[in-house]
Scaffold this active site. Structure first.
Site, PDB file in Angstrom:
ATOM      1  N   ARG A 108      78.356 -27.531 -19.293  1.00  0.00           N
ATOM      2  CA  ARG A 108      78.135 -26.788 -18.331  1.00  0.00           C
ATOM      3  C   ARG A 108      78.136 -27.745 -16.937  1.00  0.00           C
ATOM      4  O   ARG A 108      77.353 -28.538 -17.058  1.00  0.00           O
ATOM      5  CB  ARG A 108      76.661 -26.319 -18.794  1.00  0.00           C
ATOM      6  CG  ARG A 108      76.028 -25.200 -18.008  1.00  0.00           C
ATOM      7  CD  ARG A 108      74.866 -24.622 -18.662  1.00  0.00           C
ATOM      8  NE  ARG A 108      73.739 -25.616 -18.266  1.00  0.00           N
ATOM      9  CZ  ARG A 108      72.608 -25.240 -18.157  1.00  0.00           C
ATOM     10  NH1 ARG A 108      72.259 -23.874 -18.239  1.00  0.00           N
ATOM     11  NH2 ARG A 108      71.295 -25.964 -17.774  1.00  0.00           N
ATOM     12  N   THR A 112      76.950 -25.936 -10.755  1.00  0.00           N
ATOM     13  CA  THR A 112      77.268 -24.481 -10.601  1.00  0.00           C
ATOM     14  C   THR A 112      76.864 -23.517 -11.747  1.00  0.00           C
ATOM     15  O   THR A 112      76.692 -22.402 -11.904  1.00  0.00           O
ATOM     16  CB  THR A 112      78.734 -24.033 -10.541  1.00  0.00           C
ATOM     17  OG1 THR A 112      79.399 -24.656 -11.886  1.00  0.00           O
ATOM     18  CG2 THR A 112      79.219 -24.884  -9.295  1.00  0.00           C
ATOM     19  N   ASP A 204      67.625 -30.701 -23.150  1.00  0.00           N
ATOM     20  CA  ASP A 204      69.040 -30.857 -23.337  1.00  0.00           C
ATOM     21  C   ASP A 204      69.360 -31.200 -24.801  1.00  0.00           C
ATOM     22  O   ASP A 204      69.446 -32.423 -25.355  1.00  0.00           O
ATOM     23  CB  ASP A 204      69.640 -32.024 -22.290  1.00  0.00           C
ATOM     24  CG  ASP A 204      71.298 -31.929 -22.424  1.00  0.00           C
ATOM     25  OD1 ASP A 204      71.651 -31.742 -23.510  1.00  0.00           O
ATOM     26  OD2 ASP A 204      71.615 -31.852 -21.171  1.00  0.00           O
ATOM     27  N   ASP A 207      71.983 -34.157 -25.475  1.00  0.00           N
ATOM     28  CA  ASP A 207      71.428 -35.540 -25.360  1.00  0.00           C
ATOM     29  C   ASP A 207      70.390 -35.800 -26.256  1.00  0.00           C
ATOM     30  O   ASP A 207      70.424 -36.861 -26.802  1.00  0.00           O
ATOM     31  CB  ASP A 207      70.773 -35.558 -23.941  1.00  0.00           C
ATOM     32  CG  ASP A 207      71.662 -35.664 -22.674  1.00  0.00           C
ATOM     33  OD1 ASP A 207      73.021 -35.948 -23.083  1.00  0.00           O
ATOM     34  OD2 ASP A 207      71.093 -35.412 -21.554  1.00  0.00           O
TER      35      ASP A 207
HETATM   36  C1  PRP Z   1      74.489 -27.024 -23.556  1.00  0.00           C
HETATM   37  C2  PRP Z   1      74.328 -26.382 -24.792  1.00  0.00           C
HETATM   38  C3  PRP Z   1      75.137 -24.994 -24.475  1.00  0.00           C
HETATM   39  C4  PRP Z   1      75.131 -24.891 -23.066  1.00  0.00           C
HETATM   40  C5  PRP Z   1      73.999 -23.658 -22.734  1.00  0.00           C
HETATM   41  O1  PRP Z   1      75.807 -27.897 -23.383  1.00  0.00           O
HETATM   42  O2  PRP Z   1      74.367 -27.060 -25.939  1.00  0.00           O
HETATM   43  O3  PRP Z   1      76.530 -25.334 -24.799  1.00  0.00           O
HETATM   44  O4  PRP Z   1      74.529 -25.878 -22.266  1.00  0.00           O
HETATM   45  O5  PRP Z   1      73.807 -23.386 -21.357  1.00  0.00           O
HETATM   46  P1  PRP Z   1      74.344 -22.056 -20.866  1.00  0.00           P
HETATM   47  O6  PRP Z   1      73.949 -20.941 -21.691  1.00  0.00           O
HETATM   48  O7  PRP Z   1      74.005 -21.922 -19.678  1.00  0.00           O
HETATM   49  O8  PRP Z   1      76.021 -22.141 -20.784  1.00  0.00           O
HETATM   50  P2  PRP Z   1      76.055 -28.683 -22.222  1.00  0.00           P
HETATM   51  O9  PRP Z   1      76.803 -28.119 -21.380  1.00  0.00           O
HETATM   52  O10 PRP Z   1      74.870 -29.365 -21.772  1.00  0.00           O
HETATM   53  O11 PRP Z   1      77.111 -29.861 -22.931  1.00  0.00           O
HETATM   54  P3  PRP Z   1      76.830 -30.632 -24.206  1.00  0.00           P
HETATM   55  O12 PRP Z   1      76.439 -29.986 -25.499  1.00  0.00           O
HETATM   56  O13 PRP Z   1      77.955 -31.690 -24.445  1.00  0.00           O
HETATM   57  O14 PRP Z   1      75.490 -31.717 -23.822  1.00  0.00           O
HETATM   58  N1  URA Z   2      71.643 -26.468 -22.226  1.00  0.00           N
HETATM   59  C1  URA Z   2      70.477 -27.320 -23.022  1.00  0.00           C
HETATM   60  O1  URA Z   2      70.753 -28.123 -23.721  1.00  0.00           O
HETATM   61  N2  URA Z   2      69.206 -26.762 -22.829  1.00  0.00           N
HETATM   62  C2  URA Z   2      68.848 -25.831 -22.061  1.00  0.00           C
HETATM   63  O2  URA Z   2      67.394 -25.594 -22.026  1.00  0.00           O
HETATM   64  C3  URA Z   2      69.816 -25.131 -21.370  1.00  0.00           C
HETATM   65  C4  URA Z   2      71.194 -25.437 -21.478  1.00  0.00           C
END
Ligand code: PRP
Ligand code: URA
Length: 213
Positions: A108, A112, A204, A207
């Site tokens: 994400r 944006t 997150d 993370d």
């Molecule tokens: C997080 C989570 C989802 C997304 C959710 O991933 O695991 O994939 O955000 O947010 P949204 O509903 O607003 O799209 P992230 O993009 O942080 O990637 P990661 O899993 O690699 O940390």
């Molecule tokens: N992605 C995450 O990992 N946590 C949130 O709260 C939203 C998006």
């Protein structure tokens, strides 16, 4: 134990609720967070597969011939959204070890909040399988909608979405974009904050699972 409404099932079994509360604690270790996500993955898998079709087969027990149920025909694909969706995968494969796996790499964009794809690999016979898309967090749903769009482009017709925490905004967006895709979640939180994080949430998920930041 589940509560169902408008295509959304909240899996509110006490074990799920208890484990989710432990995951929310900010001092929970990376190891503990990962283990709990894996355990909840198994419990959510139990619910998302609850209505798989059954057929009767003949079985010879030590005492007699009898007709007994087995799961018929329906083949599964588990589709984790990278990275955090991988946290559910082993727990689900424990219950359905023959499932195929589709990997969907999305992150994400922090400004944006749009989903950016960096990897996609799915089984070639995805059109004949039930696809369980998994990601712990359904926030804006930009990632979930992009994942489902991509899987449908590849021919998937029968999809379900499983998450740990959903924001009401994310549920509305995913149900609006893909009304055929039912959602299973452990909880629905209050809302999104100005940075698109679920509150009260758990931070997150990627993370916390991998100890990055
Ligand atoms: C997080 C989570 C989802 C997304 C959710 O991933 O695991 O994939 O955000 O947010 P949204 O509903 O607003 O799209 P992230 O993009 O942080 O990637 P990661 O899993 O690699 O940390
Ligand atoms: N992605 C995450 O990992 N946590 C949130 O709260 C939203 C998006």
């Amino acid at each position: 134990m589940t509560t169902q409404q408008d295509g959304v099932t909240v899996v509110d079994h006490p074990l799920v609720r208890h484990k989710l509360t432990l995951m929310r604690q900010k001092d929970r270790s990376t190891k503990g967070f990962r283990e709990l996500l894996n355990e909840i993955g198994t419990l959510l898998c139990y619910e998302v597969t609850r209505d798989l079709p059954i057929e009767m087969i003949e079985v010879e027990t030590p005492l007699m011939l009898t007709q007994q149920p087995i799961i018929s025909g329906k083949k599964l694909v588990f589709a984790p959204i990278l990275r955090a969706g991988v946290g559910f995968l082993d727990g689900m494969l424990q219950l359905v070890p023959a499932a195929r796996v589709a990997h969907i790499g999305l992150y994400r964009d922090p400004q944006t909040l749009q989903a950016v794809e960096y990897y996609f690999k799915a089984p070639s016979d995805i059109a004949e399988r039930m696809v369980v898309v998994m990601d712990p967090m359904l926030a804006t749903a930009n990632s979930a909608v992009a994942a489902v769009d991509r899987l449908k482009e590849r021919g998937a017709k029968d999809l379900r979405f499983v998450c740990l925490l959903a924001a009401p905004e994310g549920i509305a967006r995913l149900r609006g974009a893909h009304p055929d895709v039912r959602i299973w979640t452990a909880a629905i939180d209050e809302c999104l904050n100005d940075h698109g994080y679920i509150v009260p949430g758990l931070g997150d998920a990627g993370d916390r699972m991998f100890g990055t930041r």
